[in-house]
Design a protein around this motif. Structure first.
Motif, PDB file in Angstrom:
ATOM      1  N   LEU A 213      -6.515 -53.694  44.402  1.00 40.96           N
ATOM      2  CA  LEU A 213      -6.673 -55.151  44.332  1.00 40.96           C
ATOM      3  C   LEU A 213      -7.519 -55.582  45.523  1.00 40.96           C
ATOM      4  O   LEU A 213      -7.244 -55.164  46.653  1.00 40.96           O
ATOM      5  CB  LEU A 213      -5.302 -55.832  44.394  1.00 40.96           C
ATOM      6  N   ASP A 215      -9.544 -58.622  47.922  1.00 40.11           N
ATOM      7  CA  ASP A 215      -9.436 -60.043  48.279  1.00 40.11           C
ATOM      8  C   ASP A 215     -10.790 -60.752  48.125  1.00 40.11           C
ATOM      9  O   ASP A 215     -10.953 -61.898  48.527  1.00 40.11           O
ATOM     10  CB  ASP A 215      -8.853 -60.245  49.687  1.00 40.11           C
ATOM     11  N   LEU A 224      -6.099 -55.192  49.032  1.00 50.05           N
ATOM     12  CA  LEU A 224      -4.772 -55.789  49.183  1.00 50.05           C
ATOM     13  C   LEU A 224      -3.738 -54.718  48.835  1.00 50.05           C
ATOM     14  O   LEU A 224      -4.024 -53.821  48.034  1.00 50.05           O
ATOM     15  CB  LEU A 224      -4.614 -56.958  48.209  1.00 50.05           C
ATOM     16  N   GLY A 226      -0.642 -53.042  46.857  1.00 59.44           N
ATOM     17  CA  GLY A 226      -0.060 -53.215  45.521  1.00 59.44           C
ATOM     18  C   GLY A 226      -1.003 -52.862  44.393  1.00 59.44           C
ATOM     19  O   GLY A 226      -2.164 -52.524  44.602  1.00 59.44           O
ATOM     20  N   SER A 244       4.545 -53.652  43.921  1.00 56.55           N
ATOM     21  CA  SER A 244       4.452 -52.451  44.746  1.00 56.55           C
ATOM     22  C   SER A 244       5.807 -51.771  44.725  1.00 56.55           C
ATOM     23  O   SER A 244       6.802 -52.339  44.254  1.00 56.55           O
ATOM     24  CB  SER A 244       4.038 -52.798  46.174  1.00 56.55           C
ATOM     25  N   LEU A 254       6.423 -58.077  51.300  1.00 54.81           N
ATOM     26  CA  LEU A 254       5.084 -58.640  51.147  1.00 54.81           C
ATOM     27  C   LEU A 254       5.241 -60.026  50.541  1.00 54.81           C
ATOM     28  O   LEU A 254       6.213 -60.290  49.834  1.00 54.81           O
ATOM     29  CB  LEU A 254       4.258 -57.778  50.180  1.00 54.81           C
ATOM     30  N   ASP A 255       4.257 -60.890  50.807  1.00 53.82           N
ATOM     31  CA  ASP A 255       4.267 -62.183  50.143  1.00 53.82           C
ATOM     32  C   ASP A 255       3.521 -61.994  48.815  1.00 53.82           C
ATOM     33  O   ASP A 255       2.311 -62.205  48.727  1.00 53.82           O
ATOM     34  CB  ASP A 255       3.581 -63.238  51.027  1.00 53.82           C
ATOM     35  N   TYR A 256       4.275 -61.554  47.794  1.00 55.59           N
ATOM     36  CA  TYR A 256       3.654 -61.180  46.522  1.00 55.59           C
ATOM     37  C   TYR A 256       2.952 -62.361  45.864  1.00 55.59           C
ATOM     38  O   TYR A 256       1.901 -62.197  45.241  1.00 55.59           O
ATOM     39  CB  TYR A 256       4.704 -60.602  45.570  1.00 55.59           C
ATOM     40  N   ASP A 258       1.545 -64.903  47.293  1.00 52.57           N
ATOM     41  CA  ASP A 258       0.283 -65.167  47.997  1.00 52.57           C
ATOM     42  C   ASP A 258      -0.768 -64.109  47.610  1.00 52.57           C
ATOM     43  O   ASP A 258      -1.925 -64.428  47.355  1.00 52.57           O
ATOM     44  CB  ASP A 258       0.560 -65.155  49.504  1.00 52.57           C
ATOM     45  N   LEU A 259      -0.324 -62.836  47.573  1.00 51.17           N
ATOM     46  CA  LEU A 259      -1.232 -61.753  47.164  1.00 51.17           C
ATOM     47  C   LEU A 259      -1.799 -62.027  45.779  1.00 51.17           C
ATOM     48  O   LEU A 259      -2.987 -61.856  45.521  1.00 51.17           O
ATOM     49  CB  LEU A 259      -0.472 -60.423  47.087  1.00 51.17           C
ATOM     50  N   THR A 262      -4.441 -64.702  45.799  1.00 52.31           N
ATOM     51  CA  THR A 262      -5.700 -64.189  46.357  1.00 52.31           C
ATOM     52  C   THR A 262      -6.426 -63.342  45.321  1.00 52.31           C
ATOM     53  O   THR A 262      -7.630 -63.468  45.117  1.00 52.31           O
ATOM     54  CB  THR A 262      -5.412 -63.326  47.613  1.00 52.31           C
ATOM     55  N   TRP A 263      -5.672 -62.483  44.660  1.00 47.74           N
ATOM     56  CA  TRP A 263      -6.257 -61.630  43.610  1.00 47.74           C
ATOM     57  C   TRP A 263      -6.881 -62.494  42.510  1.00 47.74           C
ATOM     58  O   TRP A 263      -8.010 -62.273  42.082  1.00 47.74           O
ATOM     59  CB  TRP A 263      -5.157 -60.708  43.060  1.00 47.74           C
TER      60      TRP A 263
END
Ligand SMILES: Cc1cc2nc3c(=O)[nH]c(=O)nc-3n(C[C@H](O)[C@H](O)[C@H](O)COP(=O)(O)OP(=O)(O)OC[C@H]3O[C@@H](n4cnc5c(N)ncnc54)[C@H](O)[C@@H]3O)c2cc1C
Length: 427
Positions: A213, A215, A224, A226, A244, A254-256, A258-259, A262-263
């Motif tokens: 993944l 950013d 990123l 995961g 993950s 992790l702040d999933y 937020d990830l 971003t993705w």
């Protein structure tokens, strides 16, 4: 064993997810009285990728569940894997045991379909009823039923009794926990988030797995943590998620959400994964893996599906394993209920953990090794970069990750995988 008249059913099944519904269906089919409790009312959502591999489809075929396309059963041809600068297509193989197609179906409808299927087979489905705690025999410690609450009225607690209880309440496993059966620390645990988008990709015939993944632009920005998936549902929607896995019960912090955002911000515009096209919230949940809650049988209680940590450490797939465990549990219980002595009854029930481990124990032990390896991003990156372009290797990896290998009479890759699962102790 002759049953006392004070029992309400032969078996009480707690939780009408895929595991509970399969258990109840098979028990009812063999003529047993079974109460299937579900705290929600259908249709209810379950945070999931909605993906069904050929392994899961084969369990649905075995149950006899009709799967017409017009009821939202979306077929797929295989897996598209993207990572390390490669994009490869891995068709589901046509094998003796498994069909050469997978499926996807939103859990809001899948779970309702399966619960109603169990009801049609003769199970007494009771929705909006929560199993609150076990009723234990004071002398033996054996479970003899559950206390239940109907609706939200906390005062309205009643009892249901049966000589056997099945815990299929998912990852929370409230009844098993109350009986002291808690998660094992050194087993893998996944965490994932998912939502739905209206997208032109909804009728893609491949399930997509993104091993990397970014950013920003692919190959030209930061990686990123995961892995992501895009599973088309055919009805205008796609299920999109990322997650993950950690090799211990302490899931990666992790702040999933937020990830995920971003993705999504960097997803190609023609996928149309925009806020306006998002359907439903972005929600997260845990995936208990590699039989992380044991014993699977204890004092009259059998654990089925996520309650027993039956999600695959290889790919996070849990629906097919919950269906399989329900089938095996029902068989064991039918044998136990036909015994004429209490000793024979218990002996039959005690065979359940070994029966499950014979199916997936070695495979999940290998999966624990796999998780330890992929937990390290450098190892994962090297495997992705150099492994994906090798067709023979990927054929083997595909069969391994999707549990799609022949147990008997397969080709050289099948035989290698069978040998590997036998070399390790069952999980
Ligand atoms: C983000 C994410 C993505 C996933 N993607 C996939 C995928 O694509 N494919 C796949 O195969 N698997 C996937 N999984 C795993 C899969 O969702 C589970 O393995 C599967 O749902 C397990 O089924 P189950 O019947 O054991 O439990 P559940 O589906 O959790 O069902 C348990 C049921 O019990 C009910 N219940 C709980 N407690 C009580 C109680 N005390 N009394 C009465 N009822 C109760 C609940 O309401 C629920 O209906 C994913 C999981 C997550 C978190």
């Amino acid at each position: 064993m002759s049953l006392s008249a004070s029992y309400d059913a032969d078996v009480i099944v707690v939780g009408a997810g895929p595991g509970g519904s399969a258990t109840a269906h098979y028990l009812a089919q063999t003529g047993h009285s079974v109460i299937l409790l579900e705290k929600s009312t259908f249709p209810r959502d379950k945070i999931c990728g909605d993906g069904l591999t050929p392994h899961a489809v084969s369990e649905l075929i075995r149950m006899g569940v009709p799967m017409p396309a017009e009821d939202g059963w979306m077929r797929n041809k295989g897996l598209r894997v993207i990572g390390g600068g490669h994009e490869i297509h891995l068709p589901w193989p046509d094998t003796e045991t498994f069909p050469n197609y997978g499926m996807a179906k939103a859990r809001t409808s899948l779970d309702e379909t399966l619960a109603l299927f169990a009801q049609a087979s003769g199970a007494d489905l009771r929705t909006g009823v929560t199993a609150v705690g076990p009723i234990l025999n004071e002398r033996s410690g054996r479970i003899e039923g559950v206390t239940v609450r109907e609706g939200r009225d906390r005062e309205n607690i009643t009892e249901l009794r049966a000589p056997i209880v099945v815990e299929s309440g998912g990852v929370s496993a409230r009844i098993a926990t109350a009986m002291g059966i808690t998660p094992i620390e050194n087993r893998p645990m996944g965490v994932a988030v998912r939502t739905y988008f209206r997208s032109p990709r909804h009728d893609d015939e491949w399930m997509e797995s993104q091993l990397e993944l970014w950013d920003g632009p692919r190959e030209n920005s930061n990686l990123l943590p995961g892995y992501g998936w895009i599973f088309p549902l055919g009805n205008g929607l796609v299920n999109v998620g990322l997650g993950s896995v950690s090799s211990t019960a302490h899931a990666t912090k992790l702040d999933y959400k937020d990830l995920f955002r971003t993705w999504m911000r960097n997803a190609p515009a023609d996928w149309e994964f925009t806020e306006e096209n998002q359907v439903g919230k972005l929600r997260s949940a845990a995936l208990p893996m590699a039989l992380n809650r044991q014993p699977l049988y204890h004092n009259g209680l059998l654990l089925v599906g996520d309650a027993g940590g039956m999600t695959s450490p290889f790919n996070g797939e849990g629906i097919g394993y919950a269906l399989m465990a329900g089938r095996i549990a029902a068989d064991v219980m039918s044998q136990a209920l036909a015994r004429t002595s209490g000793y024979g009854h218990v002996k039959a029930l005690r065979s359940y953990p070994e029966a499950i481990k014979a199916e997936i124990g070695g495979y999940y032990s290998l999966g624990r090794v796999f998780v330890k390896l992929i937990e390290n991003p450098q190892i994962m990156r090297v495997c992705t970069k150099y492994g994906l372009p090798r067709p023979q290797l990927m054929k083997l990896v595909h069969k391994l990750l999707s549990d799609g290998y022949e147990r008997r009479d397969g080709d050289v890759t099948d035989r290698l995988l069978v040998a590997l699962t036998k070399m390790v102790p069952a999980a």
